[in-house]
Design an enzyme around this catalytic site. Structure first.
Site, PDB file in Angstrom:
ATOM      1  N   SER A  31      68.964   2.171   6.654  1.00 43.06           N
ATOM      2  CA  SER A  31      68.706   1.694   4.950  1.00 43.06           C
ATOM      3  C   SER A  31      70.097   1.986   4.428  1.00 43.06           C
ATOM      4  O   SER A  31      71.012   2.570   5.101  1.00 43.06           O
ATOM      5  CB  SER A  31      67.660   2.534   4.408  1.00 43.06           C
ATOM      6  OG  SER A  31      68.264   4.074   3.991  1.00 43.06           O
ATOM      7  N   ARG A  62      62.657   2.346  12.509  1.00 40.79           N
ATOM      8  CA  ARG A  62      61.387   2.030  13.317  1.00 40.79           C
ATOM      9  C   ARG A  62      62.024   1.094  14.424  1.00 40.79           C
ATOM     10  O   ARG A  62      63.173   0.779  14.603  1.00 40.79           O
ATOM     11  CB  ARG A  62      61.125   0.765  12.033  1.00 40.79           C
ATOM     12  CG  ARG A  62      60.354   1.689  11.067  1.00 40.79           C
ATOM     13  CD  ARG A  62      59.354   0.647  10.400  1.00 40.79           C
ATOM     14  NE  ARG A  62      60.027  -0.215   9.786  1.00 40.79           N
ATOM     15  CZ  ARG A  62      59.174  -0.976   8.657  1.00 40.79           C
ATOM     16  NH1 ARG A  62      58.048  -0.994   8.909  1.00 40.79           N
ATOM     17  NH2 ARG A  62      59.680  -1.826   8.137  1.00 40.79           N
ATOM     18  N   TYR A  79      57.771   1.046 -11.324  1.00 41.28           N
ATOM     19  CA  TYR A  79      59.194   1.887 -11.399  1.00 41.28           C
ATOM     20  C   TYR A  79      59.030   2.381 -12.862  1.00 41.28           C
ATOM     21  O   TYR A  79      58.927   1.752 -14.092  1.00 41.28           O
ATOM     22  CB  TYR A  79      60.401   0.879 -11.098  1.00 41.28           C
ATOM     23  CG  TYR A  79      61.511   1.712 -10.671  1.00 41.28           C
ATOM     24  CD1 TYR A  79      61.306   2.685  -9.434  1.00 41.28           C
ATOM     25  CD2 TYR A  79      62.654   2.014 -11.574  1.00 41.28           C
ATOM     26  CE1 TYR A  79      62.662   3.066  -8.937  1.00 41.28           C
ATOM     27  CE2 TYR A  79      63.716   2.949 -11.189  1.00 41.28           C
ATOM     28  CZ  TYR A  79      63.602   3.387  -9.731  1.00 41.28           C
ATOM     29  OH  TYR A  79      64.715   4.072  -9.325  1.00 41.28           O
ATOM     30  N   TRP A  99      66.508  11.522  -7.814  1.00 44.85           N
ATOM     31  CA  TRP A  99      66.518  10.604  -8.349  1.00 44.85           C
ATOM     32  C   TRP A  99      67.817  10.147  -9.258  1.00 44.85           C
ATOM     33  O   TRP A  99      68.234  10.797  -9.942  1.00 44.85           O
ATOM     34  CB  TRP A  99      65.310  10.421  -9.554  1.00 44.85           C
ATOM     35  CG  TRP A  99      65.152   8.783 -10.033  1.00 44.85           C
ATOM     36  CD1 TRP A  99      65.518   7.770  -9.530  1.00 44.85           C
ATOM     37  CD2 TRP A  99      64.493   8.583 -11.391  1.00 44.85           C
ATOM     38  NE1 TRP A  99      65.196   6.598 -10.338  1.00 44.85           N
ATOM     39  CE2 TRP A  99      64.573   7.098 -11.576  1.00 44.85           C
ATOM     40  CE3 TRP A  99      64.148   9.242 -12.477  1.00 44.85           C
ATOM     41  CZ2 TRP A  99      64.095   6.475 -12.652  1.00 44.85           C
ATOM     42  CZ3 TRP A  99      63.635   8.383 -13.682  1.00 44.85           C
ATOM     43  CH2 TRP A  99      63.596   7.253 -13.644  1.00 44.85           C
ATOM     44  N   LYS A 139      70.822  -5.608   3.890  1.00 48.14           N
ATOM     45  CA  LYS A 139      71.024  -5.599   2.359  1.00 48.14           C
ATOM     46  C   LYS A 139      71.267  -7.084   2.044  1.00 48.14           C
ATOM     47  O   LYS A 139      72.224  -7.705   2.464  1.00 48.14           O
ATOM     48  CB  LYS A 139      71.977  -4.484   1.940  1.00 48.14           C
ATOM     49  CG  LYS A 139      72.336  -4.604   0.550  1.00 48.14           C
ATOM     50  CD  LYS A 139      70.895  -3.684  -0.177  1.00 48.14           C
ATOM     51  CE  LYS A 139      70.605  -2.539   0.124  1.00 48.14           C
ATOM     52  NZ  LYS A 139      69.756  -2.126  -0.497  1.00 48.14           N
TER      53      LYS A 139
HETATM   54  N1  LIG Z   1      65.914   8.247  -5.596  1.00 48.21           N
HETATM   55  C1  LIG Z   1      66.855   7.398  -5.782  1.00 48.21           C
HETATM   56  O1  LIG Z   1      67.863   7.740  -6.599  1.00 48.21           O
HETATM   57  C2  LIG Z   1      67.192   6.298  -4.981  1.00 48.21           C
HETATM   58  C3  LIG Z   1      68.554   5.779  -4.599  1.00 48.21           C
HETATM   59  C4  LIG Z   1      68.621   4.805  -3.609  1.00 48.21           C
HETATM   60  C5  LIG Z   1      67.457   4.282  -2.872  1.00 48.21           C
HETATM   61  N2  LIG Z   1      66.455   4.942  -3.341  1.00 48.21           N
HETATM   62  C6  LIG Z   1      65.245   4.409  -2.468  1.00 48.21           C
HETATM   63  O2  LIG Z   1      65.603   4.709  -1.047  1.00 48.21           O
HETATM   64  C7  LIG Z   1      64.901   3.814  -0.193  1.00 48.21           C
HETATM   65  C8  LIG Z   1      65.937   2.972   0.558  1.00 48.21           C
HETATM   66  O3  LIG Z   1      66.739   2.293  -0.396  1.00 48.21           O
HETATM   67  P1  LIG Z   1      67.640   1.183   0.158  1.00 48.21           P
HETATM   68  O4  LIG Z   1      68.424   0.538  -0.898  1.00 48.21           O
HETATM   69  O5  LIG Z   1      68.808   2.103   1.089  1.00 48.21           O
HETATM   70  O6  LIG Z   1      66.943   0.374   1.372  1.00 48.21           O
HETATM   71  P2  LIG Z   1      67.147  -0.671   2.108  1.00 48.21           P
HETATM   72  O7  LIG Z   1      68.691  -0.843   2.376  1.00 48.21           O
HETATM   73  O8  LIG Z   1      66.600  -2.279   1.642  1.00 48.21           O
HETATM   74  O9  LIG Z   1      66.507  -0.507   3.446  1.00 48.21           O
HETATM   75  C9  LIG Z   1      65.110  -0.384   3.511  1.00 48.21           C
HETATM   76  C10 LIG Z   1      64.676   0.768   4.398  1.00 48.21           C
HETATM   77  O10 LIG Z   1      63.353   1.147   4.521  1.00 48.21           O
HETATM   78  C11 LIG Z   1      62.797   0.997   5.693  1.00 48.21           C
HETATM   79  N3  LIG Z   1      61.496   0.776   5.617  1.00 48.21           N
HETATM   80  C12 LIG Z   1      60.748  -0.298   4.856  1.00 48.21           C
HETATM   81  N4  LIG Z   1      59.550  -0.297   4.900  1.00 48.21           N
HETATM   82  C13 LIG Z   1      59.368   0.749   5.955  1.00 48.21           C
HETATM   83  C14 LIG Z   1      58.084   1.265   6.485  1.00 48.21           C
HETATM   84  N5  LIG Z   1      56.771   0.808   6.037  1.00 48.21           N
HETATM   85  N6  LIG Z   1      58.240   2.347   7.228  1.00 48.21           N
HETATM   86  C15 LIG Z   1      59.108   3.022   7.404  1.00 48.21           C
HETATM   87  N7  LIG Z   1      60.549   2.436   7.196  1.00 48.21           N
HETATM   88  C16 LIG Z   1      60.450   1.542   6.127  1.00 48.21           C
HETATM   89  C17 LIG Z   1      63.530  -0.172   6.312  1.00 48.21           C
HETATM   90  O11 LIG Z   1      63.581   0.014   7.796  1.00 48.21           O
HETATM   91  P3  LIG Z   1      63.468  -1.428   8.754  1.00 48.21           P
HETATM   92  O12 LIG Z   1      64.838  -2.028   8.789  1.00 48.21           O
HETATM   93  O13 LIG Z   1      62.740  -0.784  10.045  1.00 48.21           O
HETATM   94  O14 LIG Z   1      62.519  -2.590   7.982  1.00 48.21           O
HETATM   95  C18 LIG Z   1      65.184   0.267   5.846  1.00 48.21           C
HETATM   96  O15 LIG Z   1      65.454   1.256   6.780  1.00 48.21           O
HETATM   97  C19 LIG Z   1      64.130   2.927  -1.020  1.00 48.21           C
HETATM   98  O16 LIG Z   1      62.528   3.329  -1.331  1.00 48.21           O
HETATM   99  C20 LIG Z   1      64.705   3.068  -2.500  1.00 48.21           C
HETATM  100  O17 LIG Z   1      64.019   2.928  -3.391  1.00 48.21           O
HETATM  101  C21 LIG Z   1      66.316   5.798  -4.003  1.00 48.21           C
END
Ligand SMILES: NC(=O)c1ccc[n+]([C@@H]2O[C@H](COP(=O)([O-])OP(=O)(O)OC[C@H]3O[C@@H](n4cnc5c(N)ncnc54)[C@H](OP(=O)(O)O)[C@@H]3O)[C@@H](O)[C@H]2O)c1
Length: 419
Positions: free
Chosen positions: A227, A249, A118, A347, A412
């Site tokens: 997510s 999925r 990261y 981000w 989560k």
């Molecule tokens: N850029 C930013 O500022 C920012 C801020 C917040 C979050 N994020 C990013 O957003 C994403 C989600 O974060 P979160 O905290 O909301 O996640 P989360 O609640 O932990 O959920 C993860 C999600 O990713 C899906 N997933 C995992 N592996 C996958 C794959 N191979 N193909 C398709 N879907 C997949 C999961 O689906 P399943 O239920 O099917 O496993 C679930 O919907 C992460 O990548 C995180 O780093 C970025």
């Protein structure tokens, strides 16, 4: 400061017969009498030690809090590089605040940070008494103020707050923080909601607001529909009168998940397989009444994300904020040339630099929805950390939650710290 804890400590140092009589309920009287008692017991202590300031330091040392944190000194596989570390926290200095953590989630980016993949990394140090320079894991969490230094004006004991800046390290039970590290949180919210508001709901909020000029009735489409960000997005969209198509999925309990997301406010929920089917374009046309989809939110990558981008209308925006499939997003030239699709990255860490006012307005709005029962935190599993547990027990509990957070198809994971 000479409360019951100090009386207990004196009991150990002096023995019950030398303990100042409860009549010394006034702190100064208690302190003076305690000093006399210590002098009797430790005849070798020099008189200079008996100044009030030195005595305060003496008691502060003995009145310290036993704290625990999940730390890492090297980057690598989280189960191999993380461990629970015990340390002590003294009373805060004049410009510091002692806080107790109430809850902290395990987010995908926290794991990436430990892995070392990261871009933003906390500084490692030996400030917590670790043998090697170490950092505490975790980036968001809810705290309760335990004790404030004498010059603190903005917080008092019992107040709730979240972290103002990233990389603080929230997988811990206690910390001493400067006042400007804390953002106040209104009380009366669910602990798990307040502890998870800074990253995912805020990300969903900004992406819906800042890229595509969406108006009531407009459609957006998103993957990672279940997510934390996805669940927040459909609820915020409901508040703002926007319409959504969420991609998830396939899984054994798909109908249950679809119903849950619809209860939250999702309009249409489809699987990746349905998305990849060529009939999807016609279906989407029926759902939208032919209105162009103006925004796509992408946290997955790979072929399904390309297909999602292809459903955007002319001039639509795709915002990438994650890469859960660990595959690149590829956009065919035709989408850029003929449909004028605009691709962005988002981000939250970048947004938080220099947007204090917008951030506060956003948090106030989300906190308001939570209090009014219009916004739920992401579905979660709670792992409880009890103060009485050993380091090994806390680690086993944390490791279990962390493994679940990475297994897929889960909820989560939130660590709740109990006294
Ligand atoms: N850029 C930013 O500022 C920012 C801020 C917040 C979050 N994020 C990013 O957003 C994403 C989600 O974060 P979160 O905290 O909301 O996640 P989360 O609640 O932990 O959920 C993860 C999600 O990713 C899906 N997933 C995992 N592996 C996958 C794959 N191979 N193909 C398709 N879907 C997949 C999961 O689906 P399943 O239920 O099917 O496993 C679930 O919907 C992460 O990548 C995180 O780093 C970025």
């Amino acid at each position: 400061m000479f409360g019951c804890v100090d009386a207990e400590i004196l009991n150990v140092i002096l023995g019950p017969d030398k303990l100042p009589h409860p009549i010394y309920h006034n702190p100064d009287m208690f302190r003076r009498q305690a000093i006399r008692s210590i002098r009797q017991v430790t005849g070798s202590v020099k008189p200079a030690v008996y100044s009030n300031a030195s005595a305060s330091l003496f008691f502060r040392r003995f009145a310290s809090i036993n704290a625990r944190a999940v730390v890492y000194s090297e980057h690598g596989k989280p189960t191999e590089v993380l461990k629970v570390h015990s340390y002590k926290i003294d009373s805060p200095k004049a410009d510091e605040i002692n806080v107790r953590f109430l809850a902290a989630p395990i987010n995908p980016s926290d794991i990436n940070q430990v892995e070392g993949v990261y871009p933003s990394k906390p500084e490692k140090s030996t400030v917590l008494g670790t043998a090697e320079p170490a950092a505490v894991g975790g980036n968001e969490g809810l705290v309760e103020v335990l004790e404030t230094g004498s010059s603190i004006k903005g917080f008092q004991k019992g107040d709730w707050a979240i972290m103002r800046r990233v990389n603080f390290g929230t997988w811990r039970t206690h910390a001493t923080v400067p006042e400007d590290q804390l953002l106040p949180v209104p009380k009366g919210m669910r602990v798990t909601a307040a502890a998870t508001v800074a990253v995912n709901p805020s990300t969903a909020y900004r992406m819906l607001k800042d890229f595509a000029n969406l108006e009531k009735g407009d459609f957006f489409i998103q993957n990672g529909g279940n997510s934390g960000v996805g669940q927040a997005a459909v609820q915020i969209a409901k508040q703002w009168g926007l319409k959504s198509i969420s991609i998830v999925r396939d899984r054994p309990n798909l109908d249950e998940l679809k119903s849950y997301l619809k209860e939250l406010g999702a309009d249409y929920v489809i699987t990746e397989d349905e998305l990849m089917n060529k009939e999807i374009r016609e279906k989407v046309k029926q759902w939208t009444g032919g209105k162009p989809i103006k925004l796509a939110l992408n946290c997955v990558g790979g072929k399904p994300s390309t297909k999602m981008a292809a459903l955007l209308g002319n001039g639509g925006h795709i915002v990438t904020y994650g890469a859960m499939a660990r595959q690149p997003l590829s956009l065919p030239a035709s989408l850029l040339i003929f449909k004028d699709i605009k691709a962005h990255g988002f981000w939250m860490t970048r947004f938080y630099n220099g947007h204090d006012k917008e951030r506060q307005e956003m948090l106030d709005e989300i906190f308001g929805w939570v209090k009014e029962g219009k916004f739920k935190e992401a579905m979660n599993d709670v792992t409880t950390w009890k103060t009485s547990a050993s380091d090994e027990e806390l680690w086993e509990a944390f490791k279990g939650a962390m493994e679940k957070s990475q297994a897929g198809f889960g909820k989560k994971q939130v660590i709740v710290m109990e006294e």
